[in-house]
Design an enzyme around this catalytic site. Sequence first.
Site, PDB file in Angstrom:
ATOM      1  N   LYS A   1     -25.069 -38.321 -30.215  1.00 52.50           N
ATOM      2  CA  LYS A   1     -26.396 -37.771 -29.186  1.00 52.50           C
ATOM      3  C   LYS A   1     -26.637 -38.523 -28.118  1.00 52.50           C
ATOM      4  O   LYS A   1     -26.737 -38.024 -26.832  1.00 52.50           O
ATOM      5  CB  LYS A   1     -27.582 -37.410 -30.037  1.00 52.50           C
ATOM      6  CG  LYS A   1     -28.833 -36.972 -29.132  1.00 52.50           C
ATOM      7  CD  LYS A   1     -30.051 -36.894 -29.784  1.00 52.50           C
ATOM      8  CE  LYS A   1     -30.920 -38.094 -30.094  1.00 52.50           C
ATOM      9  NZ  LYS A   1     -31.692 -38.500 -28.958  1.00 52.50           N
TER      10      LYS A   1
ATOM     11  N   CYS B   1     -39.428 -37.295 -28.335  1.00 59.08           N
ATOM     12  CA  CYS B   1     -40.135 -37.849 -29.141  1.00 59.08           C
ATOM     13  C   CYS B   1     -41.516 -38.708 -28.804  1.00 59.08           C
ATOM     14  O   CYS B   1     -41.421 -39.385 -27.893  1.00 59.08           O
ATOM     15  CB  CYS B   1     -39.425 -38.843 -30.033  1.00 59.08           C
ATOM     16  SG  CYS B   1     -37.911 -38.205 -30.811  1.00 59.08           S
TER      17      CYS B   1
ATOM     18  N   ASP C   1     -33.998 -47.034 -33.543  1.00 55.46           N
ATOM     19  CA  ASP C   1     -33.624 -45.770 -34.164  1.00 55.46           C
ATOM     20  C   ASP C   1     -33.436 -45.823 -35.587  1.00 55.46           C
ATOM     21  O   ASP C   1     -33.283 -44.734 -36.055  1.00 55.46           O
ATOM     22  CB  ASP C   1     -32.648 -44.996 -33.204  1.00 55.46           C
ATOM     23  CG  ASP C   1     -32.921 -44.788 -31.821  1.00 55.46           C
ATOM     24  OD1 ASP C   1     -32.318 -44.505 -30.933  1.00 55.46           O
ATOM     25  OD2 ASP C   1     -34.259 -45.051 -31.584  1.00 55.46           O
TER      26      ASP C   1
HETATM   27  C1  EPZ Z   1     -33.332 -44.294 -25.435  1.00 57.29           C
HETATM   28  O1  EPZ Z   1     -34.540 -43.779 -25.092  1.00 57.29           O
HETATM   29  C2  EPZ Z   1     -33.065 -43.430 -26.787  1.00 57.29           C
HETATM   30  N1  EPZ Z   1     -32.762 -41.976 -26.452  1.00 57.29           N
HETATM   31  C3  EPZ Z   1     -33.769 -43.650 -27.701  1.00 57.29           C
HETATM   32  O2  EPZ Z   1     -33.310 -43.021 -28.979  1.00 57.29           O
HETATM   33  C4  EPZ Z   1     -34.090 -44.986 -28.214  1.00 57.29           C
HETATM   34  O3  EPZ Z   1     -34.834 -45.178 -29.058  1.00 57.29           O
HETATM   35  C5  EPZ Z   1     -34.011 -46.078 -26.845  1.00 57.29           C
HETATM   36  O4  EPZ Z   1     -33.366 -45.798 -26.041  1.00 57.29           O
HETATM   37  C6  EPZ Z   1     -34.045 -47.545 -27.304  1.00 57.29           C
HETATM   38  O5  EPZ Z   1     -32.789 -47.976 -27.720  1.00 57.29           O
HETATM   39  C7  EPZ Z   1     -31.951 -41.533 -25.622  1.00 57.29           C
HETATM   40  O6  EPZ Z   1     -30.648 -42.317 -25.347  1.00 57.29           O
HETATM   41  C8  EPZ Z   1     -31.554 -39.930 -25.293  1.00 57.29           C
HETATM   42  P1  EPZ Z   1     -35.911 -47.066 -23.147  1.00 57.29           P
HETATM   43  P2  EPZ Z   1     -34.873 -44.158 -23.573  1.00 57.29           P
HETATM   44  O7  EPZ Z   1     -35.829 -46.654 -21.550  1.00 57.29           O
HETATM   45  O8  EPZ Z   1     -33.915 -44.375 -22.666  1.00 57.29           O
HETATM   46  C9  EPZ Z   1     -40.059 -48.741 -21.963  1.00 57.29           C
HETATM   47  C10 EPZ Z   1     -33.561 -41.306 -30.596  1.00 57.29           C
HETATM   48  O9  EPZ Z   1     -34.328 -41.343 -31.789  1.00 57.29           O
HETATM   49  N2  EPZ Z   1     -39.884 -48.030 -20.523  1.00 57.29           N
HETATM   50  O10 EPZ Z   1     -34.867 -48.128 -23.407  1.00 57.29           O
HETATM   51  O11 EPZ Z   1     -36.313 -43.689 -23.530  1.00 57.29           O
HETATM   52  C11 EPZ Z   1     -40.438 -47.267 -22.912  1.00 57.29           C
HETATM   53  O12 EPZ Z   1     -41.729 -47.079 -23.052  1.00 57.29           O
HETATM   54  C12 EPZ Z   1     -34.160 -41.655 -29.274  1.00 57.29           C
HETATM   55  O13 EPZ Z   1     -32.554 -41.005 -30.624  1.00 57.29           O
HETATM   56  C13 EPZ Z   1     -40.775 -48.428 -19.400  1.00 57.29           C
HETATM   57  O14 EPZ Z   1     -41.722 -49.214 -19.766  1.00 57.29           O
HETATM   58  O15 EPZ Z   1     -35.403 -45.906 -24.046  1.00 57.29           O
HETATM   59  C14 EPZ Z   1     -39.906 -47.820 -24.137  1.00 57.29           C
HETATM   60  O16 EPZ Z   1     -40.957 -48.650 -24.813  1.00 57.29           O
HETATM   61  C15 EPZ Z   1     -35.653 -41.892 -29.361  1.00 57.29           C
HETATM   62  N3  EPZ Z   1     -40.436 -47.769 -18.337  1.00 57.29           N
HETATM   63  C16 EPZ Z   1     -38.890 -49.095 -24.024  1.00 57.29           C
HETATM   64  O17 EPZ Z   1     -38.964 -49.287 -22.485  1.00 57.29           O
HETATM   65  C17 EPZ Z   1     -39.226 -47.142 -18.073  1.00 57.29           C
HETATM   66  O18 EPZ Z   1     -39.114 -46.598 -17.149  1.00 57.29           O
HETATM   67  C18 EPZ Z   1     -37.426 -48.692 -24.073  1.00 57.29           C
HETATM   68  O19 EPZ Z   1     -37.151 -47.534 -23.268  1.00 57.29           O
HETATM   69  C19 EPZ Z   1     -38.218 -47.023 -19.279  1.00 57.29           C
HETATM   70  C20 EPZ Z   1     -38.708 -47.469 -20.264  1.00 57.29           C
END
Ligand code: EPZ
Length: 424
Positions: A22, A116, A305
């Site tokens: 996904k 989520c 995840d």
């Molecule tokens: C991706 O989410 C995945 N989703 C998530 O999987 C996964 O948990 C996550 O990466 C971490 O591995 C998809 O790929 C669609 P991040 P993403 O940006 O891109 C903070 C699942 O269950 N952050 O790496 O949203 C954020 O709040 C899903 O399949 C900022 O502060 O993750 C978080 O605490 C859930 N500012 C951390 O970084 C930003 O601009 C990680 O977020 C972006 C993120």
Amino acid sequence: MEYWSIEGGRPLGGTAKIHGAKNAVLPIMAASLLVDRAVLYRCPVLTDVDAAARILRALGCTVTRCGETLTVLNTEGVCCETLPEEPAREMRSSILFLGALLARCGRARLSFPGGCELGPRPIDLHLMGLARLGAEIREDGGFLDCRVNGRLRGTQIALPFPSVGATENLLLAAATAEGETIVTNAAREPEVTALAEFLNTCGADIVCDGDRIRVRGVGELHGCAFAIPPDRIEAATYLCAAAATGGEIRVEGVCPAHLAAVLPFFEEMGCRLDVGEDTIELAAPRCLSGVGCVRTMPYPGFPTDAQAPLMAALCRSEGSTLFIETIFSARYRHVGELLRMGACISTDGRTALVRGVGRLHGAGVACTDLRGGAALVVAALAAEGETRLCETHHIERGYSDFVPLLSALGAEITILRQEEPHFV
Ligand code: EPZ
């Protein structure tokens, strides 16, 4: 209302064939906006993929599916730069259309993304990076209105945190930008690498070197056919289900290297593993052992995840396990439901201490999010008696054919309908 009835206490056995990921297909669907034709093989059947297809159609693309092959045709050119609100609010990945639309049309308008609820999920790093590439970003009544005068321009971007989504958005925007972009402290997840590989197959010039990504912008990209890599989190979830039930399974069509931070925990729990080129066989002991400490980290660390499914497997074990969730601030919403099933877990902010118990029992529980929902299925399969699970739409966002596949592995799981929910 639909719910799943799960009769637990049976060891799982057999083979699970892993679907495309996904979290790889969603950014690649956004990238398909940059080319006239993209054929995606091994594209999983998921509600998030449907939502992304609805967004592409609303933007003027033709999206067709034949089994696990999804074709995106974009010959007429993007006719609209505003993302349709409903599907955009359904999933976090809608934010990835921002980078692609800015690169393709120089303009994009979208509402803040959904997905989520794992605690605050800001997009400041996405916006910071895109602004560094020359985008003007304005917030306008809950919408983001973004535009570029002329082309995006390559530059150096140091991410304060290796955000997966922000890294992917920068790749989408920089691939056809003017000049070179260097992203440091970039995310290294296999799904990020897959997006770079897809774009390179379309004629981009991207080199991923650990946490440093170099993108030389090209004038335009061409269409391609691409196979979506296997879903490492789906594979980890099936392994957790087998471990939790004292079963023996084989997952096929997986990339074991993507699970290098996960597999040692199964051995520590007492499972026997046999790892092949694209297969993993697991045989579980009658009773699992606690594993000390599991700390979630950006790749190649332990994936956040897989935290919930592994926690569910360790609810019925000898000893205790401490979980430290370093990625999201509120990713223990499944704990309350596991406690209903007789688990012994105490949480404090980002830590959760699981004291293994001898048995779990069935109960009426509700999915809280995608991975939390999968964890409740893992616990229900290990529990004695019947569990009734509602809000299962969360699970269908990220697990293809979950119920039929688990049934094929020997689980007693049925999808039922009920007028009024009265079991939670
Ligand atoms: C991706 O989410 C995945 N989703 C998530 O999987 C996964 O948990 C996550 O990466 C971490 O591995 C998809 O790929 C669609 P991040 P993403 O940006 O891109 C903070 C699942 O269950 N952050 O790496 O949203 C954020 O709040 C899903 O399949 C900022 O502060 O993750 C978080 O605490 C859930 N500012 C951390 O970084 C930003 O601009 C990680 O977020 C972006 C993120």
